[in-house]
Design an enzyme around this catalytic site. Structure first.
Site, short mmCIF file in Angstrom:
data_model
loop_
_atom_site.label_atom_id
_atom_site.label_comp_id
_atom_site.label_asym_id
_atom_site.label_seq_id
_atom_site.Cartn_x
_atom_site.Cartn_y
_atom_site.Cartn_z
N GLY A 173 -25.52 -58.63 19.24
CA GLY A 173 -25.84 -58.73 20.66
C GLY A 173 -27.12 -59.50 20.89
N ARG A 174 -28.21 -58.79 21.09
CA ARG A 174 -29.51 -59.41 21.29
C ARG A 174 -30.55 -58.66 20.45
NH1 ARG A 174 -27.61 -63.47 22.65
NH2 ARG A 174 -27.94 -64.66 24.57
N GLU A 219 -36.82 -65.50 17.34
CA GLU A 219 -36.00 -66.43 16.56
C GLU A 219 -36.53 -67.85 16.69
OE1 GLU A 219 -31.80 -63.96 17.31
OE2 GLU A 219 -32.02 -66.00 18.05
N HIS A 232 -28.18 -66.24 13.94
CA HIS A 232 -27.61 -66.25 15.28
C HIS A 232 -26.37 -67.14 15.33
CE1 HIS A 232 -28.84 -65.44 19.71
NE2 HIS A 232 -27.54 -65.57 19.62
N GLY A 243 -21.36 -66.18 16.89
CA GLY A 243 -20.53 -66.60 18.02
C GLY A 243 -20.97 -67.92 18.60
#
Length: 342
Positions: free
Chosen positions: A256-257, A286, A305, A308
């Site tokens: 997610g985050r 990041e 990351h 997706g």
């Protein structure tokens, strides 16, 4: 729920199409075809003449364009927290986002790491590096429980894929947008053959859905705790000491985050064994610098990351669907509630 008005047909007809300079030329041509007008680079200052409304497609919105001239912004990303946190959002502007096949990609990422863990891939890889031969036990995923935070498009895709492999899936929702209502389920008995949901729209991807305040028991029973949560004021630091204290040996996977996790609390849970392993595709900061302490977390894998990554096709397909809905006077399914942040 915060509801922004749909763009008026006459305003949309005369809106200028501004696209981020980073977008591929082929994608820009497809956006031009869908919108029926030529595209211009998304500038840092409002273009002239000042009275023309703006339709923008990109990753970020310059502060100078956060005005009443903004009619509609389509994000090329699924997460819109950087857009909403960068400054006040123009109240009349519609915000839509790109999801595309991201749910499938992220679900495969989650399943891949779960299977790797159950097949002792990290241990066998370490043995190979030492030229060491030793048989290691493996485990089956069928019948084990996964607790999936987020029951939107991405969380549901994760639930469906894991469910198809026999995993018992429990979704955690703030509010229910698909699947059973919180506290309801299909009555799956632990160890019983799972009910695999069908592919139709609105079909549930979970054996049970609970509210965010009712997750304590599920955390204790889960073999995997998976987060697909967006970053909002309600989810920042969501996974803190209290939640990790309820975990009993689960592996934590975050797609997610990063800022939804208190990294100090996660480290404590890893070191005392409450969290068995961690797979982190996202981090609070990041990219992580080489000297960042996250690289030294025990039994943790960090990926860049990449679970997706959005494809150009995703942007084109989702923008086309939003365009079709808006021009027909319907609210797009990919509309972002700017009050909630997702």
């Amino acid at each position: 729920m915060t509801t922004t008005p749909l763009p008026a047909p006459d305003e949309l007809a005369r809106a200028r199409l501004l696209v981020a300079p980073s977008l591929d030329g082929g994608l820009v041509r497809e956006l031009e075809r869908i919108a029926g007008r030529a595209a211009e680079p998304l500038p840092d200052v409002p273009p002239s003449p000042s009275g023309v409304p703006l339709l923008c497609v990109g990753e970020t919105l310059p502060e100078a364009l956060r005005t009443d001239r903004l009619l509609w912004f389509h994000s090329v990303n699924a997460g819109t927290d950087p857009l909403l946190s960068a400054g006040p959002w123009p109240a009349p502007a519609l915000l839509t986002r790109t999801v595309g096949r991201m749910g499938e990609r992220m679900a495969q990422y989650v399943l891949g790491w779960i299977l790797a863990e159950c097949q002792a891939v990290p241990e066998f890889t370490a043995q190979h590096a030492r030229a060491h031969w030793e048989r290691l036990p493996t485990e089956l995923i069928a019948g084990q429980a996964a607790l999936i935070y987020g029951t939107g498009r991405i969380g549901t895709a994760v639930g469906r894929l894991l469910g198809a492999c026999g995993v018992r899936t429990v979704g955690v929702a703030r509010t229910t947008r698909s699947g059973p209502t919180p506290g309801a389920g299909r009555g799956v008995v632990p160890g019983a053959a799972p009910v695999v949901p069908g592919p139709g729209p609105g079909m549930p991807g979970f054996d049970l859905v609970v509210g965010a305040g009712e997750d304590g028991g599920a955390l204790a029973e889960a073999r995997w705790v998976i987060s697909t949560l967006p970053l909002t004021t309600a989810t920042e630091g969501f996974f803190g000491a209290a939640r990790f204290a309820a975990v009993r040996g689960a592996t934590f996977v975050n797609v997610g985050r990063g800022a939804t996790v208190d990294m100090s609390a996660l480290e404590d849970a890893l070191r005392d064994g409450r969290v068995r392993r961690a797979v982190l595709d996202v981090l609070p900061t990041e990219p992580a610098a080489p000297d960042d302490p996250v690289w030294r977390l025990p039994r943790t894998v960090i990926t860049s990351h990449s679970s997706g990554i959005t494809a150009d096709e995703d942007v084109a397909v989702d923008f086309a669907a939003c365009w079709e809905a808006v021009t027909a006077g319907r609210r797009p399914g990919l509309t972002v509630d700017v009050g909630r942040g997702y």
